[in-house]
Scaffold this active site. Sequence first.
Site, PDB file in Angstrom:
ATOM      1  N   HIS A  85       0.831  -1.208   0.000  1.00 32.93           N
ATOM      2  CA  HIS A  85       0.000   0.000   0.000  1.00 32.93           C
ATOM      3  C   HIS A  85       0.868   1.263   0.000  1.00 32.93           C
ATOM      4  CE1 HIS A  85      -2.238   3.091   2.491  1.00 32.93           C
ATOM      5  NE2 HIS A  85      -2.939   3.024   1.384  1.00 32.93           N
ATOM      6  N   GLU A  88       2.132   1.893  -3.432  1.00 29.98           N
ATOM      7  CA  GLU A  88       1.055   2.457  -4.257  1.00 29.98           C
ATOM      8  C   GLU A  88       1.063   3.986  -4.146  1.00 29.98           C
ATOM      9  OE1 GLU A  88      -3.187   3.813  -3.448  1.00 29.98           O
ATOM     10  OE2 GLU A  88      -3.024   1.711  -2.868  1.00 29.98           O
ATOM     11  N   HIS A  89       1.204   4.503  -2.928  1.00 27.87           N
ATOM     12  CA  HIS A  89       1.288   5.950  -2.727  1.00 27.87           C
ATOM     13  C   HIS A  89       2.500   6.541  -3.441  1.00 27.87           C
ATOM     14  CE1 HIS A  89      -1.615   7.141   0.616  1.00 27.87           C
ATOM     15  NE2 HIS A  89      -1.864   5.849   0.430  1.00 27.87           N
ATOM     16  N   GLU A 165      -3.403   8.073   7.404  1.00 29.24           N
ATOM     17  CA  GLU A 165      -4.514   7.318   6.802  1.00 29.24           C
ATOM     18  C   GLU A 165      -4.912   6.154   7.702  1.00 29.24           C
ATOM     19  OE1 GLU A 165      -5.295   4.554   2.853  1.00 29.24           O
ATOM     20  OE2 GLU A 165      -3.894   6.230   2.709  1.00 29.24           O
TER      21      GLU A 165
END
Length: 466
Positions: A85, A88-89, A165
């Site tokens: 994840h 991905e950022h 997040e």
Amino acid sequence: MLKSVVSNLLENGRSVSVALFALMFAITASAMPARALDVDVSEYTLENGMKVFVIPDHRAPVVTHMVWVRVGSADEELGKSGIAHYLEHLLFKGTEKLKPGEFSKIIRQNGGEDNAFTSYDFTAYFERIATDRLELVMELGADRFANTVFDDKDIKTELEVVKEERRSRTDNNPAALLREQLSAAAYTAHTYGRPVIGWMSEVESLAAADAQAFYRKYYTPSNAALVVAGDVDPKKVQELAVKYYGKLKNTAPTPRRARTQEPTPIAAKRVEMSDPRVASPSIARKYLVPGVNQAPPGVAETLDVLGQVLGSGSSSYLYEELVIRQKVASQVSSWHNGDTLDGGEISISLAPAPGVDVIAAEEALDAALHKLFKDGVSEDRVARARNQLVASNVYAIDSQFRLAYIFGAAFAIGRSVEDTLGWTSRVKQVTAQQVNEAARDYLKLRSSATGVLVPAPSKAANATSN
């Protein structure tokens, strides 16, 4: 299959508002049309091993461009949870040609939108834009896939974004915390028990070297697919795919997805949580079942129907039994997710009716399930569930994004176009006898994990009472 693939769009990704002719001869498989539910799919493979899927949709002059990578959080090394994840950022932080944020800025300037998401089994990036901008998106997407720059300053900044997040989506949300703890309890060995966003203690220690190594290992063309759905000519898309993605070099051998498989469950698991932020109690349960790649023929579709029969809508078995007849629940739902690389799950969510004790509600749930095991469900109920599933998938593919998502997600877990398009006919063949047998075989308490979330007195209330 199509319904659960679509419904599984990940919560833990970025916030959603996510010489030409020489190469042409190097394509290793010719375009293959397939058809079901008025969906045409062309599939071919570039010389570097990258798959390409094209789904024409001429209802509007727009296109959805997606790049899917066969890697998700379940592929992460021990101690590196959250790296998929996090990476991905980082793919939005620039390349040798583009400054950080410039990719998305260009997409917006051309009237489009873009985002990305990460799951247990895949990571995907998408853009939706006018058809005449497809070549621009192809050029940008290929550059990002192969040439992302890992700047130390940007990496540290983005790590703080990911940590925030996690705090906002999970740590500050009691229901999300329960789901996280429930998954951790349900899985003894498999990495599906780790949160996609990662454990904070491990996310905090992720470094640039971790991201770069993960990128080079998994973001290689032979481990990825391009999916284009929209107002396009498949031959033109093929030319553009060869031009921009076909020239990319593989950075590593195609990764082998070796994961520790979950042992046969031998004991029910339980999680109990209390939180002062919770207004009313809730119950969540998941049963571990075979995934689509492990289940015998027809079982995955039977479990799809079983999930629908149990708790999908006000006409479902559990809703009628617990909400309407016994009035012990105000809401109950269930669903099957078997569209995974490894094992699947049947989940049940229940909210006790006001004034009903959470233990009494759970006992009523168990009694209703035992009644189903004993008496079974009727052919009429199963027929209704089949029809609902088929109809919901017709509605799903009315969305261009979901149309692209369906085939990208299928690729990511090793399913073929034919598998995906054949789902409807297989669901139509499911019988009440099969559903009843599946309920008895797979809804066993020893294969389950149950989570209970109840309100707790606030610290202020405790201080006052003391």
